[in-house]
Motif scaffolding. Structure first.
Motif, PDB file in Angstrom:
ATOM      1  N   HIS A   1       2.577 -96.022  59.986  1.00  0.00           N
ATOM      2  CA  HIS A   1       3.388 -95.989  58.760  1.00  0.00           C
ATOM      3  C   HIS A   1       2.536 -96.346  57.556  1.00  0.00           C
ATOM      4  O   HIS A   1       3.022 -96.519  56.463  1.00  0.00           O
ATOM      5  N   GLY A   2       1.236 -96.444  57.764  1.00  0.00           N
ATOM      6  CA  GLY A   2       0.272 -96.864  56.739  1.00  0.00           C
ATOM      7  C   GLY A   2       0.546 -96.378  55.325  1.00  0.00           C
ATOM      8  O   GLY A   2       0.078 -96.976  54.371  1.00  0.00           O
ATOM      9  N   CYS A   3       1.325 -95.313  55.192  1.00  0.00           N
ATOM     10  CA  CYS A   3       1.470 -94.700  53.889  1.00  0.00           C
ATOM     11  C   CYS A   3       2.698 -95.202  53.161  1.00  0.00           C
ATOM     12  O   CYS A   3       3.807 -94.875  53.547  1.00  0.00           O
ATOM     13  N   VAL A   4       2.512 -95.991  52.112  1.00  0.00           N
ATOM     14  CA  VAL A   4       3.648 -96.467  51.326  1.00  0.00           C
ATOM     15  C   VAL A   4       3.373 -96.349  49.837  1.00  0.00           C
ATOM     16  O   VAL A   4       2.233 -96.213  49.464  1.00  0.00           O
TER      17      VAL A   4
ATOM     18  N   MET B   1      -4.750 -93.208  51.835  1.00  0.00           N
ATOM     19  CA  MET B   1      -3.757 -94.241  51.519  1.00  0.00           C
ATOM     20  C   MET B   1      -4.169 -95.525  52.243  1.00  0.00           C
ATOM     21  O   MET B   1      -4.806 -95.447  53.287  1.00  0.00           O
ATOM     22  N   PRO B   2      -3.825 -96.719  51.764  1.00  0.00           N
ATOM     23  CA  PRO B   2      -3.023 -96.930  50.549  1.00  0.00           C
ATOM     24  C   PRO B   2      -3.881 -96.933  49.284  1.00  0.00           C
ATOM     25  O   PRO B   2      -5.055 -97.264  49.325  1.00  0.00           O
TER      26      PRO B   2
ATOM     27  N   THR C   1       5.443 -90.583  49.991  1.00  0.00           N
ATOM     28  CA  THR C   1       5.463 -91.190  51.319  1.00  0.00           C
ATOM     29  C   THR C   1       6.851 -91.242  51.933  1.00  0.00           C
ATOM     30  O   THR C   1       7.000 -91.203  53.139  1.00  0.00           O
ATOM     31  N   LYS C   2       7.880 -91.358  51.096  1.00  0.00           N
ATOM     32  CA  LYS C   2       9.222 -91.563  51.648  1.00  0.00           C
ATOM     33  C   LYS C   2      10.010 -90.257  51.537  1.00  0.00           C
ATOM     34  O   LYS C   2       9.964 -89.598  50.502  1.00  0.00           O
TER      35      LYS C   2
ATOM     36  N   LEU D   1       0.062-105.382  52.806  1.00  0.00           N
ATOM     37  CA  LEU D   1       1.517-105.375  52.994  1.00  0.00           C
ATOM     38  C   LEU D   1       1.990-103.932  53.115  1.00  0.00           C
ATOM     39  O   LEU D   1       1.473-103.056  52.433  1.00  0.00           O
ATOM     40  N   PRO D   2       3.002-103.686  53.946  1.00  0.00           N
ATOM     41  CA  PRO D   2       3.507-102.318  54.073  1.00  0.00           C
ATOM     42  C   PRO D   2       4.461-101.934  52.944  1.00  0.00           C
ATOM     43  O   PRO D   2       5.570-101.469  53.166  1.00  0.00           O
ATOM     44  N   THR D   3       4.031-102.160  51.693  1.00  0.00           N
ATOM     45  CA  THR D   3       4.798-101.675  50.552  1.00  0.00           C
ATOM     46  C   THR D   3       3.793-101.193  49.521  1.00  0.00           C
ATOM     47  O   THR D   3       2.587-101.301  49.732  1.00  0.00           O
ATOM     48  N   SER D   4       4.274-100.642  48.390  1.00  0.00           N
ATOM     49  CA  SER D   4       3.355-100.113  47.393  1.00  0.00           C
ATOM     50  C   SER D   4       2.476-101.207  46.806  1.00  0.00           C
ATOM     51  O   SER D   4       2.904-102.337  46.648  1.00  0.00           O
TER      52      SER D   4
END
Lengths: 104, 413
Positions: A101-104, B157-158, B198-199, B294-297
């Protein structure tokens, strides 16, 4: 979640067919999943898959391509040869771990 | 005397200093912050610079101006964190002991990570816009560029501000249209992601916006090298994309001293608890803002919401109490779409960007996932809020945690 029968075993999978239970995986299942996406597993594949599984167990998340390359020691170029087009997705699919899920 | 040491006086580090100084008694607590650069840049402004929107002077202020009284600012280059000895060494030989350490040294573009970027063509036919120098050089180039194929490539990414590359391409499309050059310019967005973002829901909206503007999308593209001699990108699976002008978003990595200190992941970002920012490896080290894995922007809004949660937690933690605040990954990003309009997205670890109104449910004034002029003006005004409210640590009437109120969830399936 759904149940699929792979290599004679019942396993839990998500809507994309990724296994959701780490412990349900076996090498036979890995070989069968690889076959489904047209990959015949060699020792070089297994080196990657073993790293992905060990790293997932240690870190709690699927390693990125960069991590497989830097920590697992398999260059990104080789990952693209072993798992053509979408290595990150294919590696995790065969290894029975979630999609990265690395892509955020 | 207890010592809190903050590494990095950027967005996150400056907010931590400003939030905690008034809450920690000066008789008991020393707060020291280290940075190697005197200038604080308003990084969201870099996006507008290539299109003549701002000049350098609009985007820079001295870091010292944002340090509260009672915070010791040290200018110096960090060499190493020695967690076993609870101290930080600077390159000039200074040793800074700490009781608690906050790593807030961010992430930065590393063109030297990609073969071909570090070449003679840098700032001739190949540019970045995430640095003030790159954005300025690109502004000069665009003034006289006669057109051709402009490729925007996210390498890996990121990256910080993951919507900025899309904003760049929307603004570029509007810029060339305004100059009457639409027929001479072909735009292509080259991304390692399977789509525009990404989403999934936002990716669909943004993908449609690319199509409406006739911007090409090259997805699932993992760049191996840039062949600057023949002006083309080459991916690991040997797909070639030609360009006349390349705007690259290089690999982003945390500071090298993080890696040298054994505290980083493979991109030198610090693994931490995603709800409270405590290092996985040391119980007196935190990492906050872009420096954290962190798994956010990686974005200023995330740093802002994170610092709100961190501040209250830290005050409990130093008293030996459990940290009650749980950060949810809240991010809130304006997306400029050109022609005086913009979008807004609001999301967290678990909830992807959805349509609706923000911050007041049903009222706005901002519209989520929809292009409006109000959203554009929100972005424009944000610069004032950043300098005058956010960095000084004043309260902004926005909750740190994401709210579902005002959002319209998509039907599942």
């Amino acid at each position: 979640m759904a149940t699929a029968t792979i290599a004679g075993a019942d396993v839990t999978v998500d809507e994309e067919g990724f296994m959701t239970e780490f412990s349900e995986w076996s090498e036979d299942i890995g070989s069968a999943l690889a076959g489904q996406i047209g990959i015949d597993l060699s020792d070089a594949h297994w080196k990657v898959l073993n790293f992905v599984r060990e790293d997932f167990q240690a870190q709690g998340e699927t390693p990125t391509l960069r991590r497989v390359s830097k920590v697992g020691g398999v260059p990104t170029k080789e990952l693209f040869q072993l798992f053509p087009k979408k290595p990150a997705k294919k590696m995790s699919y065969i290894a029975g771990v979630p999609k990265p899920h690395g892509c955020v | 005397m207890k010592r809190l040491l903050i590494l990095g006086a950027g967005t996150a580090g400056t907010m931590v200093a400003n939030k905690l100084r008034p809450r920690l008694d000066e008789r008991d607590w020393n707060i020291t912050i280290v940075d190697q650069d005197e200038t604080h840049y308003y990084q969201p402004g870099f996006l507008f610079l290539p299109f003549g929107g701002y000049s350098r002077a609009d985007l820079e202020k001295p870091k010292r101006a944002f340090m509260p009284k009672g915070v010791n600012l040290i200018m110096g280059e960090i060499d190493l964190i020695e967690p076993e000895d609870n101290q930080v060494k600077l390159v000039d030989g200074t040793t800074l002991p700490y009781d608690y350490l906050v790593i807030a040294t961010g992430t930065s573009p590393r063109p030297d990570e990609t073969p071909g970027l570090d070449s003679d063509e840098w700032y001739k036919s190949v540019f970045d816009f995430y640095t003030i120098d790159g954005a300025e050089a690109l502004a000069k180039k665009l003034e006289t560029w006669e057109g051709g194929r402009l490729a925007i490539n996210v390498i890996e990414m990121p990256i910080k501000c993951p919507v900025a590359p899309l904003e760049f391409i929307f603004l570029a499309e509007a810029y060339f249209a305004e100059r009457g050059m639409s027929d001479q310019v072909e735009l292509v967005y080259v991304t390692p992601l399977p789509g525009a973002f990404t989403k999934p829901v936002a990716a669909r909206y943004l993908g449609e916006m690319l199509q409406e503007r006739k911007i090409g999308l090259e997805a699932d593209y993992m760049l191996e090298q840039v062949d600057t001699e023949n002006s083309k990108l080459i991916s690991y699976d040997e797909r070639e994309v030609e360009y006349d002008l390349l705007v690259t978003i290089p690999v982003n990595m945390g500071a090298d001293f993080v890696d040298r200190s054994g505290l980083g992941d493979e991109l030198n970002h610090v693994p931490v608890d995603k709800h409270n920012f405590l290092s996985d490896a040391h119980d007196n080290i935190f990492a906050i803002g872009d420096a954290a894995a962190l798994p956010t922007s990686k974005a200023g809004s995330v740093a802002h919401f994170a610092v709100d949660v961190f501040t209250e937690n830290f005050l409990d933690y130093i008293e030996g109490l459990p940290m009650r605040g749980e950060f949810d990954g809240h991010a809130n990003c304006f997306i400029e779409s050109g022609r005086g309009k913009g979008m807004l997205i609001d999301f967290n670890y678990d909830t992807e960007p959805l349509p609706g109104k923000y911050p007041l449910p049903g009222v706005g004034p901002f519209s989520l996932l929809m292009e409006t002029e109000a959203n554009h003006w929100g972005k424009v005004m944000f610069k004032w809020m950043y300098w005058n409210i956010l960095l000084p640590g004043r309260e902004l009437p926005l909750p740190a945690l994401m709210s579902m109120a005002g959002k319209i969830p998509e039907k599942v399936g």
